[in-house]
Scaffold this motif. Sequence first.
Motif, PDB file in Angstrom:
ATOM      1  N   ALA A 162      -2.194  11.668  -3.652  1.00  0.00           N
ATOM      2  CA  ALA A 162      -2.293  10.209  -3.631  1.00  0.00           C
ATOM      3  C   ALA A 162      -0.897   9.607  -3.550  1.00  0.00           C
ATOM      4  O   ALA A 162       0.091  10.261  -3.896  1.00  0.00           O
ATOM      5  CB  ALA A 162      -3.006   9.698  -4.882  1.00  0.00           C
ATOM      6  N   VAL A 163      -0.837   8.351  -3.099  1.00  0.00           N
ATOM      7  CA  VAL A 163       0.443   7.648  -3.026  1.00  0.00           C
ATOM      8  C   VAL A 163       0.330   6.290  -3.700  1.00  0.00           C
ATOM      9  O   VAL A 163      -0.753   5.691  -3.765  1.00  0.00           O
ATOM     10  CB  VAL A 163       0.923   7.456  -1.573  1.00  0.00           C
ATOM     11  N   ILE A 164       1.452   5.836  -4.207  1.00  0.00           N
ATOM     12  CA  ILE A 164       1.609   4.479  -4.702  1.00  0.00           C
ATOM     13  C   ILE A 164       2.563   3.772  -3.754  1.00  0.00           C
ATOM     14  O   ILE A 164       3.686   4.237  -3.526  1.00  0.00           O
ATOM     15  CB  ILE A 164       2.165   4.463  -6.137  1.00  0.00           C
ATOM     16  N   ILE A 165       2.119   2.651  -3.179  1.00  0.00           N
ATOM     17  CA  ILE A 165       2.910   1.927  -2.191  1.00  0.00           C
ATOM     18  C   ILE A 165       3.517   0.704  -2.852  1.00  0.00           C
ATOM     19  O   ILE A 165       2.805  -0.182  -3.326  1.00  0.00           O
ATOM     20  CB  ILE A 165       2.048   1.533  -0.989  1.00  0.00           C
ATOM     21  N   ALA A 166       4.845   0.673  -2.888  1.00  0.00           N
ATOM     22  CA  ALA A 166       5.570  -0.416  -3.551  1.00  0.00           C
ATOM     23  C   ALA A 166       6.663  -0.957  -2.637  1.00  0.00           C
ATOM     24  O   ALA A 166       7.760  -1.267  -3.074  1.00  0.00           O
ATOM     25  CB  ALA A 166       6.166   0.071  -4.871  1.00  0.00           C
ATOM     26  N   THR A 167       6.351  -1.068  -1.353  1.00  0.00           N
ATOM     27  CA  THR A 167       7.288  -1.595  -0.372  1.00  0.00           C
ATOM     28  C   THR A 167       7.213  -3.119  -0.338  1.00  0.00           C
ATOM     29  O   THR A 167       6.287  -3.721  -0.889  1.00  0.00           O
ATOM     30  CB  THR A 167       6.940  -1.070   1.025  1.00  0.00           C
ATOM     31  N   PRO A 168       8.154  -3.783   0.338  1.00  0.00           N
ATOM     32  CA  PRO A 168       7.948  -5.203   0.648  1.00  0.00           C
ATOM     33  C   PRO A 168       6.625  -5.412   1.375  1.00  0.00           C
ATOM     34  O   PRO A 168       6.128  -4.534   2.090  1.00  0.00           O
ATOM     35  CB  PRO A 168       9.149  -5.535   1.537  1.00  0.00           C
ATOM     36  N   ASN A 169       6.047  -6.590   1.207  1.00  0.00           N
ATOM     37  CA  ASN A 169       4.669  -6.848   1.608  1.00  0.00           C
ATOM     38  C   ASN A 169       4.377  -6.558   3.079  1.00  0.00           C
ATOM     39  O   ASN A 169       3.300  -6.076   3.428  1.00  0.00           O
ATOM     40  CB  ASN A 169       4.306  -8.309   1.309  1.00  0.00           C
ATOM     41  N   ARG A 170       5.330  -6.873   3.948  1.00  0.00           N
ATOM     42  CA  ARG A 170       5.096  -6.718   5.378  1.00  0.00           C
ATOM     43  C   ARG A 170       4.778  -5.276   5.768  1.00  0.00           C
ATOM     44  O   ARG A 170       4.107  -5.023   6.776  1.00  0.00           O
ATOM     45  CB  ARG A 170       6.310  -7.214   6.161  1.00  0.00           C
ATOM     46  N   PHE A 171       5.224  -4.313   4.976  1.00  0.00           N
ATOM     47  CA  PHE A 171       5.070  -2.912   5.331  1.00  0.00           C
ATOM     48  C   PHE A 171       3.887  -2.242   4.632  1.00  0.00           C
ATOM     49  O   PHE A 171       3.670  -1.041   4.782  1.00  0.00           O
ATOM     50  CB  PHE A 171       6.370  -2.163   5.020  1.00  0.00           C
ATOM     51  N   HIS A 172       3.114  -3.021   3.881  1.00  0.00           N
ATOM     52  CA  HIS A 172       1.949  -2.456   3.201  1.00  0.00           C
ATOM     53  C   HIS A 172       0.970  -1.835   4.193  1.00  0.00           C
ATOM     54  O   HIS A 172       0.473  -0.725   3.984  1.00  0.00           O
ATOM     55  CB  HIS A 172       1.226  -3.537   2.390  1.00  0.00           C
ATOM     56  N   GLU A 173       0.682  -2.568   5.254  1.00  0.00           N
ATOM     57  CA  GLU A 173      -0.314  -2.089   6.208  1.00  0.00           C
ATOM     58  C   GLU A 173       0.094  -0.760   6.824  1.00  0.00           C
ATOM     59  O   GLU A 173      -0.725   0.180   6.900  1.00  0.00           O
ATOM     60  CB  GLU A 173      -0.527  -3.122   7.306  1.00  0.00           C
ATOM     61  N   GLU A 174       1.327  -0.664   7.271  1.00  0.00           N
ATOM     62  CA  GLU A 174       1.797   0.555   7.934  1.00  0.00           C
ATOM     63  C   GLU A 174       1.548   1.790   7.082  1.00  0.00           C
ATOM     64  O   GLU A 174       1.000   2.793   7.556  1.00  0.00           O
ATOM     65  CB  GLU A 174       3.288   0.412   8.239  1.00  0.00           C
ATOM     66  N   TYR A 175       1.929   1.722   5.826  1.00  0.00           N
ATOM     67  CA  TYR A 175       1.823   2.904   4.972  1.00  0.00           C
ATOM     68  C   TYR A 175       0.427   3.097   4.409  1.00  0.00           C
ATOM     69  O   TYR A 175      -0.051   4.234   4.268  1.00  0.00           O
ATOM     70  CB  TYR A 175       2.865   2.826   3.854  1.00  0.00           C
TER      71      TYR A 175
END
Length: 370
Positions: free
Chosen positions: A77-90
Amino acid sequence: MNTSTNTEPHVPPRIGLIGLGSIGHIHAEHLQTLASEGVVELVGGMDIASEACERFENRFGVRAYENPDDLYETVDAVIIATPNRFHEEYAVSAFESGLDVFLEKPLAHNLRSAERIAKAAEKADGIGMVGFLNRFNDAVRVFKHYQRQGRFGEVTHVEANYVRRRGVPGRGSWFTNKEISGGGALVDIGVHAIDLALYLLSFPEVDELTGVTRSQFGGHEDYTYLEMWGEDGEGVFDVDDSASAFIRCADDRTVSLEVAWATNRPPTTEFVVQGTEGGATLDLDGNITIYEASNGGAPHFADSEIATRRLPAMRSELRAFLSAVAHDEPPKLNTVEEALVVQRVLDGIYRSSEGGGAVSLRENPISASD
């Protein structure tokens, strides 16, 4: 998801972090605490910046990658904590890789992107959960306990306040760049207030809303503050620093919303809840007051003060996600579907502010294919 994890819940899920900035480090700190309890194994991280990878490796002693595919091969599993614009990509790539995904709020930087994430989550084998940590605040948990017992009757209105006197999280950072963040105070902290208010109302269908967003303080050179969560950068400030809204839901349930990074009033994270049998004031600092009236014995009011232990809400939230991963069961809270409702409310408030009138959410003009 890893097959051995599905069949042997006692095997700690292997977790990776995507986005190794400040929020990523906070997640990693909690994960290390949970690792000491044997419920998770933090095995790596990923960031496009080599400097961020190096800092993460030095601090947490695990491998960091600049390519997400390298991380995906090592984790459940992953936790995604990028800036908002990159949420979709990951998020989309992780779901397509068969992983479980914890995505920091908001779901995305705009509604189109959020709907594409929701579509990917619906098709995926892995589970999805979104980071609305205040649902795991002890005061909220206590309120929901009494709500389930019927103590408040039908909850009809929530006054939701998430106000800082001066609290822009780094002017000129990605937080204040609309292209990357999607918005300002409304997206950053207003999303918490909207989600929690709807949660306290048991997530009714949202019918319509009206709202106004403002930018009055953060973009000025003479912006005065005593402390700042982040640091001033060299970028733009083209987002809102406060917002007010009124949200009307099914069965005449309503939310009044007040959000600010900066304003000339006392700061507050107080939620006032009105019900047909009782009401309550919840403060995210951990305190609750319950308001009731009765004719028992003689007519009287009864105000009950409740103090909670104030355990770290993010750690409780991560514990719930890890339990869902370990047992291969969809989370009971913080679902992607609920986060999409919150995203539609955000979008509606911005559209109302721009258009100067009420916005209906019964007809959604945007689809994931746009």
